[in-house]
Design an enzyme around this catalytic site. Sequence first.
Site, PDB file in Angstrom:
ATOM      1  N   ASP A   1       0.786  -1.236   0.000  1.00 39.95           N
ATOM      2  CA  ASP A   1       0.000   0.000   0.000  1.00 39.95           C
ATOM      3  C   ASP A   1       0.815   1.281   0.000  1.00 39.95           C
ATOM      4  OD1 ASP A   1       1.114   0.051   2.490  1.00 39.95           O
ATOM      5  OD2 ASP A   1      -0.736  -0.347   3.589  1.00 39.95           O
TER       6      ASP A   1
ATOM      7  N   GLU B   1      -0.293  -9.085  -1.072  1.00 33.00           N
ATOM      8  CA  GLU B   1      -0.926  -8.520   0.135  1.00 33.00           C
ATOM      9  C   GLU B   1      -2.103  -7.628  -0.275  1.00 33.00           C
ATOM     10  OE1 GLU B   1       0.615  -5.531   3.064  1.00 33.00           O
ATOM     11  OE2 GLU B   1       1.230  -7.287   4.187  1.00 33.00           O
TER      12      GLU B   1
ATOM     13  N   GLU C   1      -2.326   5.091   2.763  1.00 33.63           N
ATOM     14  CA  GLU C   1      -2.220   3.664   2.439  1.00 33.63           C
ATOM     15  C   GLU C   1      -3.545   3.025   2.043  1.00 33.63           C
ATOM     16  OE1 GLU C   1      -0.788   5.097   5.094  1.00 33.63           O
ATOM     17  OE2 GLU C   1       1.348   4.794   4.791  1.00 33.63           O
TER      18      GLU C   1
ATOM     19  N   HIS D   1       5.730   5.522  12.984  1.00 35.29           N
ATOM     20  CA  HIS D   1       6.059   6.283  11.774  1.00 35.29           C
ATOM     21  C   HIS D   1       4.853   6.829  11.027  1.00 35.29           C
ATOM     22  CE1 HIS D   1       5.059   2.461   9.787  1.00 35.29           C
ATOM     23  NE2 HIS D   1       4.879   3.166   8.691  1.00 35.29           N
TER      24      HIS D   1
ATOM     25  N   ARG E   1       1.821   8.645   9.247  1.00 30.74           N
ATOM     26  CA  ARG E   1       1.500  10.053   9.013  1.00 30.74           C
ATOM     27  C   ARG E   1       0.406  10.573   9.939  1.00 30.74           C
ATOM     28  NH1 ARG E   1       3.184  12.079   3.708  1.00 30.74           N
ATOM     29  NH2 ARG E   1       4.751  10.526   3.222  1.00 30.74           N
TER      30      ARG E   1
ATOM     31  N   HIS F   1      12.593   5.318  13.231  1.00 30.46           N
ATOM     32  CA  HIS F   1      12.455   5.440  11.772  1.00 30.46           C
ATOM     33  C   HIS F   1      13.322   6.599  11.271  1.00 30.46           C
ATOM     34  CE1 HIS F   1      10.432   6.046   7.893  1.00 30.46           C
ATOM     35  NE2 HIS F   1       9.760   4.929   8.073  1.00 30.46           N
TER      36      HIS F   1
HETATM   37  C1  UD1 Z   1       6.488   4.906   3.849  1.00 24.56           C
HETATM   38  C2  UD1 Z   1       5.116   4.543   3.262  1.00 24.56           C
HETATM   39  C3  UD1 Z   1       4.272   3.851   4.312  1.00 24.56           C
HETATM   40  C4  UD1 Z   1       5.018   2.668   4.921  1.00 24.56           C
HETATM   41  C5  UD1 Z   1       6.357   3.156   5.440  1.00 24.56           C
HETATM   42  C6  UD1 Z   1       7.172   2.019   6.016  1.00 24.56           C
HETATM   43  C7  UD1 Z   1       4.103   6.041   1.600  1.00 24.56           C
HETATM   44  C8  UD1 Z   1       3.387   7.302   1.361  1.00 24.56           C
HETATM   45  N1  UD1 Z   1       4.428   5.775   2.865  1.00 24.56           N
HETATM   46  O1  UD1 Z   1       6.274   5.873   4.866  1.00 24.56           O
HETATM   47  O2  UD1 Z   1       3.096   3.395   3.700  1.00 24.56           O
HETATM   48  O3  UD1 Z   1       4.250   2.147   5.973  1.00 24.56           O
HETATM   49  O4  UD1 Z   1       7.095   3.753   4.370  1.00 24.56           O
HETATM   50  O5  UD1 Z   1       8.238   2.494   6.759  1.00 24.56           O
HETATM   51  O6  UD1 Z   1       4.388   5.320   0.668  1.00 24.56           O
HETATM   52  N2  UD1 Z   1      14.080   8.184   5.200  1.00 24.56           N
HETATM   53  C9  UD1 Z   1      15.464   8.085   5.184  1.00 24.56           C
HETATM   54  N3  UD1 Z   1      16.023   6.859   4.956  1.00 24.56           N
HETATM   55  C10 UD1 Z   1      15.282   5.732   4.752  1.00 24.56           C
HETATM   56  C11 UD1 Z   1      13.870   5.850   4.779  1.00 24.56           C
HETATM   57  C12 UD1 Z   1      13.285   7.080   5.000  1.00 24.56           C
HETATM   58  O7  UD1 Z   1      16.168   9.058   5.373  1.00 24.56           O
HETATM   59  O8  UD1 Z   1      15.850   4.663   4.536  1.00 24.56           O
HETATM   60  C13 UD1 Z   1      13.448   9.518   5.454  1.00 24.56           C
HETATM   61  C14 UD1 Z   1      13.551  10.476   4.271  1.00 24.56           C
HETATM   62  O9  UD1 Z   1      13.804  11.740   4.772  1.00 24.56           O
HETATM   63  C15 UD1 Z   1      12.118  10.465   3.700  1.00 24.56           C
HETATM   64  C16 UD1 Z   1      11.283  10.220   4.943  1.00 24.56           C
HETATM   65  O10 UD1 Z   1      12.068   9.336   5.729  1.00 24.56           O
HETATM   66  O11 UD1 Z   1      11.816  11.675   3.087  1.00 24.56           O
HETATM   67  C17 UD1 Z   1       9.913   9.653   4.732  1.00 24.56           C
HETATM   68  O12 UD1 Z   1       9.912   8.488   3.893  1.00 24.56           O
HETATM   69  P1  UD1 Z   1       8.579   8.120   3.058  1.00 24.56           P
HETATM   70  O13 UD1 Z   1       8.821   6.872   2.286  1.00 24.56           O
HETATM   71  O14 UD1 Z   1       8.098   9.307   2.305  1.00 24.56           O
HETATM   72  O15 UD1 Z   1       7.497   7.890   4.185  1.00 24.56           O
HETATM   73  P2  UD1 Z   1       7.409   6.839   5.358  1.00 24.56           P
HETATM   74  O16 UD1 Z   1       6.829   7.560   6.515  1.00 24.56           O
HETATM   75  O17 UD1 Z   1       8.690   6.113   5.523  1.00 24.56           O
HETATM   76  N1  UDP Z   2      11.629  -3.565  11.104  1.00 25.87           N
HETATM   77  C1  UDP Z   2      13.011  -3.742  10.971  1.00 25.87           C
HETATM   78  N2  UDP Z   2      13.856  -2.947  11.716  1.00 25.87           N
HETATM   79  C2  UDP Z   2      13.384  -2.000  12.572  1.00 25.87           C
HETATM   80  C3  UDP Z   2      11.972  -1.820  12.675  1.00 25.87           C
HETATM   81  C4  UDP Z   2      11.128  -2.612  11.919  1.00 25.87           C
HETATM   82  O1  UDP Z   2      13.478  -4.589  10.205  1.00 25.87           O
HETATM   83  O2  UDP Z   2      14.196  -1.311  13.206  1.00 25.87           O
HETATM   84  C5  UDP Z   2      10.718  -4.413  10.278  1.00 25.87           C
HETATM   85  C6  UDP Z   2       9.567  -5.080  11.008  1.00 25.87           C
HETATM   86  O3  UDP Z   2       9.936  -6.336  11.518  1.00 25.87           O
HETATM   87  C7  UDP Z   2       8.506  -5.188   9.924  1.00 25.87           C
HETATM   88  C8  UDP Z   2       8.781  -3.988   9.026  1.00 25.87           C
HETATM   89  O4  UDP Z   2      10.094  -3.541   9.354  1.00 25.87           O
HETATM   90  O5  UDP Z   2       8.662  -6.343   9.130  1.00 25.87           O
HETATM   91  C9  UDP Z   2       7.769  -2.912   9.310  1.00 25.87           C
HETATM   92  O6  UDP Z   2       8.151  -1.728   8.710  1.00 25.87           O
HETATM   93  P1  UDP Z   2       7.409  -0.370   8.992  1.00 25.87           P
HETATM   94  O7  UDP Z   2       6.868  -0.360  10.381  1.00 25.87           O
HETATM   95  O8  UDP Z   2       8.364   0.696   8.603  1.00 25.87           O
HETATM   96  O9  UDP Z   2       6.237  -0.371   7.914  1.00 25.87           O
HETATM   97  P2  UDP Z   2       4.730  -0.924   7.887  1.00 25.87           P
HETATM   98  O10 UDP Z   2       4.762  -2.373   8.243  1.00 25.87           O
HETATM   99  O11 UDP Z   2       3.939  -0.103   8.839  1.00 25.87           O
HETATM  100  O12 UDP Z   2       4.295  -0.673   6.480  1.00 25.87           O
END
Ligand code: UD1
Ligand code: UDP
Length: 378
Positions: free
Chosen positions: A98, A120, A134, A209, A211, A242
Amino acid sequence: MRLGKVLVVFGTRPEAIKMAPVINELRKVKDIETVVAVTAQHREMLDQVLDLFDIKPDHDLNLMKKEQDLFSITEGVLEGIRPIIEEEKPDLVLVHGDTTTTFAAALAAFYCKIPVGHVEAGLRTRNKYSPFPEEMNRSLTGKLAELHFAPTDTSRENLLAEATAMFKIWVTGNTVIDALLQTVKPDYQFGPEFAGIDFSKRLLLVTTHRRENWGNPMREIYRALIDLTDRFPDTEVIFPVHKNPIVRDTAFEMLGNRQRIHLLEPLDYEPFTQLINASYLVLTDSGGMQEEAPSLGKPVLVLRDTTERPEALQAGTVKLVGAVYQKIMDEASLLLSDSSEYEKMARAINPYGDGKAARRIAKVITDFLYVRIGTTNF
Ligand code: UD1
Ligand code: UDP
């Protein structure tokens, strides 16, 4: 006989964890060519998972920007995937879950008239804004998809209720259980980076994490963590934070420099799953952890108002507490002080799969490609 080419697209940590077993199963089918494209909507958090599962992407859009928003990710994925589809000419584009990568990649495939497989599929809250974005990402991807891999009967029912054709849905289990079973090791030894954690205490494992929780809701959650560790001296909070700066700023401002609250960098999947196993209670707004923790017998307090994963809720091993200070305090305190209440929730249940979901998905895709050799109207 060459059956065809599958282009697998993903971009974030959870998609990578849940797609890795599928990629590995598809690669065992020698008549299918499997090509992997990552958008890198996440960077470090994605790369940790690619390394663990030994996946070397064929294409990497390297999209992540520090303050990306929904518009820029959507635009980047749509524009970035287009030339890859045009070059690779896949017979199927496979997406997961999602995220914005999921929806935009499915839309790109649709514009190129390439069928989409959705792993999924069918999870729903029926609330457009929760989780945001999502819920709509997943529903819209479902509209575009030809093959729907539903993890549970509930998700299949959700798809049927939206008039998805029955013959396009397969209940496969969730591939997160495949990944988990391949990763959890009962004899795992935590490395020196965990030296500061007192494993003799009851561990509260925390992630946030979403929104919907940015800002005040996240502050309510963190205030509850402070007061819980004060009220229960035999607890420690482990919180891998995160990478999103919006989450990090609030977490470090409120929780930094507290003796029994450990703020860590995002952990590799392997140690993280062992930490779930070593924890007493999980507090999270994550989707994936609502699936993993119950299957390891750990109670979960879900820091959200809604969940698209009702199965563990119905089984009584997770509870929705929202991002509301008093509710978190009440429910966590109950589980920390009443062992019979704790035991009621701490049961290993596995409504999400048996660890063979990826194999089932690979089999359906093989059949799909086989049928397409004879007809273009699957
Ligand atoms: C995204 C997904 C969310 C998912 C989540 C899992 C969307 C809109 N959101 O949210 O559905 O549940 O990932 O974690 O698709 N960043 C880093 N390094 C990383 C990852 C993220 O620096 O490895 C920072 C960056 O500044 C980035 C911000 O995190 O701009 C947000 O990342 P983004 O993918 O936009 O949103 P998430 O909240 O991670
Ligand atoms: N996870 C990980 N390291 C961490 C935190 C989470 O590998 O420090 C794994 C966790 O076991 C799960 C996935 O990341 O499988 C969940 O990711 P996240 O919560 O970012 O996204 P969501 O599941 O909400 O989409």
